[in-house]
Design a protein around this motif. Sequence first.
Motif, short mmCIF file in Angstrom:
data_model
loop_
_atom_site.label_atom_id
_atom_site.label_comp_id
_atom_site.label_asym_id
_atom_site.label_seq_id
_atom_site.Cartn_x
_atom_site.Cartn_y
_atom_site.Cartn_z
N UNK A 112 11.57 60.63 -12.08
CA UNK A 112 12.71 61.40 -11.54
C UNK A 112 13.37 60.64 -10.40
N UNK A 113 14.66 60.84 -10.21
CA UNK A 113 15.34 60.13 -9.12
C UNK A 113 14.84 60.60 -7.76
N UNK A 114 14.84 59.66 -6.83
CA UNK A 114 14.40 59.98 -5.47
C UNK A 114 15.43 60.87 -4.79
N UNK A 115 15.02 62.04 -4.29
CA UNK A 115 16.01 62.93 -3.65
C UNK A 115 16.58 62.30 -2.39
N UNK A 116 17.86 62.47 -2.21
CA UNK A 116 18.53 61.93 -1.02
C UNK A 116 18.33 62.89 0.15
N UNK A 117 17.77 62.42 1.25
CA UNK A 117 17.55 63.34 2.38
C UNK A 117 18.87 63.79 2.98
N UNK A 118 18.87 64.99 3.49
CA UNK A 118 20.08 65.55 4.12
C UNK A 118 20.37 64.79 5.41
N UNK A 119 21.62 64.55 5.70
CA UNK A 119 21.94 63.82 6.94
C UNK A 119 21.55 64.65 8.16
N UNK A 120 21.14 63.97 9.23
CA UNK A 120 20.77 64.72 10.45
C UNK A 120 21.98 65.41 11.06
N UNK A 121 21.72 66.53 11.64
CA UNK A 121 22.78 67.33 12.26
C UNK A 121 22.79 67.06 13.75
N UNK A 122 23.88 67.37 14.42
CA UNK A 122 23.90 67.21 15.88
C UNK A 122 22.78 68.01 16.54
N UNK A 123 22.14 67.37 17.50
CA UNK A 123 20.98 67.97 18.15
C UNK A 123 19.69 67.36 17.66
N UNK A 124 19.74 66.72 16.47
CA UNK A 124 18.57 66.02 15.96
C UNK A 124 18.52 64.64 16.59
N UNK A 125 17.30 64.15 16.89
CA UNK A 125 17.16 62.85 17.53
C UNK A 125 17.64 61.71 16.64
N UNK A 126 17.68 61.93 15.33
CA UNK A 126 18.12 60.88 14.42
C UNK A 126 19.64 60.84 14.26
N UNK A 128 23.37 60.07 14.73
CA UNK A 128 24.16 59.00 15.35
C UNK A 128 25.62 59.30 15.07
N UNK A 129 26.41 59.42 16.13
CA UNK A 129 27.83 59.70 15.96
C UNK A 129 28.32 60.62 17.06
N UNK A 130 29.60 60.86 17.06
CA UNK A 130 30.16 61.73 18.11
C UNK A 130 29.73 63.18 17.90
N UNK A 131 29.51 63.87 19.00
CA UNK A 131 29.15 65.27 18.94
C UNK A 131 30.38 66.12 18.61
N UNK A 132 30.18 67.20 17.92
CA UNK A 132 31.32 68.06 17.62
C UNK A 132 31.84 68.73 18.88
N UNK A 133 33.10 69.10 18.89
CA UNK A 133 33.64 69.76 20.10
C UNK A 133 32.93 71.09 20.33
N UNK A 134 32.81 71.47 21.59
CA UNK A 134 32.13 72.75 21.88
C UNK A 134 32.94 73.92 21.34
#
Length: 211
Positions: A112-126, A128-134
Amino acid sequence: MALGKSLGSRRQAILLGVLAAVLLLALVRWRPGAGAAPPLPSPSARSGGLRLNPTGDEPVAPERGRRPAAKEVSPEEVPILSLKDFGSVGAHGGGDTGRDLFDLREPTHPPPPTPTPAPPVPGDGRFIGPLPPPPPTPTPRPPEISFKFLGTFGPKEHPIAVIQQGDQVFNVREGDTLFGKFVVRKVGYESIDVGFVGFAPSETRRLGITP
């Protein structure tokens, strides 16, 4: 005289019978193949369908309807067929499905194909990227009115409103500030319009007479 006639007739009858017998015997001997000796029966016919032993001592009954015992074959001895054993299959068939129909083994399934992990959300240590506006600041709501309107008195041009806060009773006019949070915007005969400190003048609540 009669006795002589009967004897003559009997002799004639006997003579005719003898002549007929001689003629019949001559016909039988004259028939073609009548003198040939009959064929000798075969050894199997003389023995009544029995087959003799090589020693010739005693007959042996022929083996009719008997088949040699079948040899037992284990599944491991059965050869596995492949498409190479049927060279004419590819000439008449359609596209190759990739599976041998004569192979009894279970086909190998692709992993079976390897499942693609969900991208980290803001607040997660992993992340990387700009934070969403408050999120937008919620609009403040005016406080609840905590006093009662009991009625009015005084001149019609400048009426005085009577309010009650707990056990205390106050007389107020239009434009007065109450308890640091409310503003009397308008005094009517049966109701008053109450505004709020820090809010637009259009933000008002109408308070009727408490029965």
